[in-house]
Design a protein around this motif. Structure first.
Motif: not given
Ligand code: 5GP
Length: 190
Positions: A11, A13, A17, A36, A40, A43, A71, A73, A81-82, A100-102, A105, A136, A147
């Motif tokens: 879903g 950002s 999630k 994952s 980045r 934080r 996967e 992205a 990535g996972t 928990e992924i975007e 992916g 946030r 985003r």
């Molecule tokens: P954030 O930077 O807010 O932690 O994550 C940004 C986006 O990347 C979120 O939608 C999160 O669910 C997604 N994300 C986190 N881990 C993975 C991953 O392993 N693969 C993919 N494709 N998206 C991910």
């Protein structure tokens, strides 16, 4: 022994999630969470190996090269990535795992695991989503705008999912996801 379920929670950002996953932990203690890898920067309060495996870009690229990711992205300027082995070993051992992924992916996982359970978490509205990302306080204005525009595109992909869960209230959202998991375990295999 039967295999565990591969559950993808996806879903836009800011939809919550991460919050939903944290709230699910005590409710479904035997559910395993995939951690994952990302390029980045951490934080405040994020811990390497717990929230993410934080990688330099070169390290991430070599994980891709070595086929270590199920996967990956590129999302708003960073890679996510996972790690593959952990997911495959967990399912093989009969335990359920949640990723928990975007959305990009998630669609790649669906190609490899069509029997996975794909859940799309939606915000009650786009205004509510923006309020959550702003609230946030972790992103600057340009990143918030980026985003939000990605979120509008992502919402269009809901049709590829098995379930849509509105994250209007955290306990309700968790209850819906718990119910989905229970139902999936009751499914008759055809
Ligand atoms: P954030 O930077 O807010 O932690 O994550 C940004 C986006 O990347 C979120 O939608 C999160 O669910 C997604 N994300 C986190 N881990 C993975 C991953 O392993 N693969 C993919 N494709 N998206 C991910």
């Amino acid at each position: 022994m039967s295999k565990g379920l591969l559950i993808v929670l996806s879903g836009p950002s800011g939809v919550g999630k991460g919050t939903v996953c944290s709230a699910l932990r005590p409710r479904i203690p035997n559910l395993v969470y995939s951690v994952s890898a990302t390029t980045r920067k951490p934080r405040m309060g994020e811990v390497d190996g717990v929230n993410y495996f934080f990688k330099e870009r070169e390290e991430f690229l070599s994980m891709i090269e070595n086929d270590e990711l199920l996967e990956y992205a590129e999302y708003v300027g960073n890679f996510y990535g996972t790690p593959r082995d952990f997911v495959e070993e967990t399912i093989a051992s009969g335990k359920d795992i949640i990723l928990e992924i975007e959305v990009q992916g998630a669609l790649k996982v669906k190609e490899k695991f069509p029997d996975g359970v794909f859940i799309f978490l939606t915000p009650p509205s786009l205004d509510e989503l923006k309020d959550r990302i702003v609230g946030r306080g972790t992103e600057n204005q340009a990143t918030i705008d980026h985003r939000m525009s990605v979120a509008v595109d992502e919402l269009e992909l809901i049709r590829h999912y098995d379930y849509a869960v509105v994250n209007d209230e955290i306990n309700l959202a968790c209850k819906r996801i718990e119910s989905i998991i229970i139902a999936e375990h009751c499914k008759v295999m055809k």
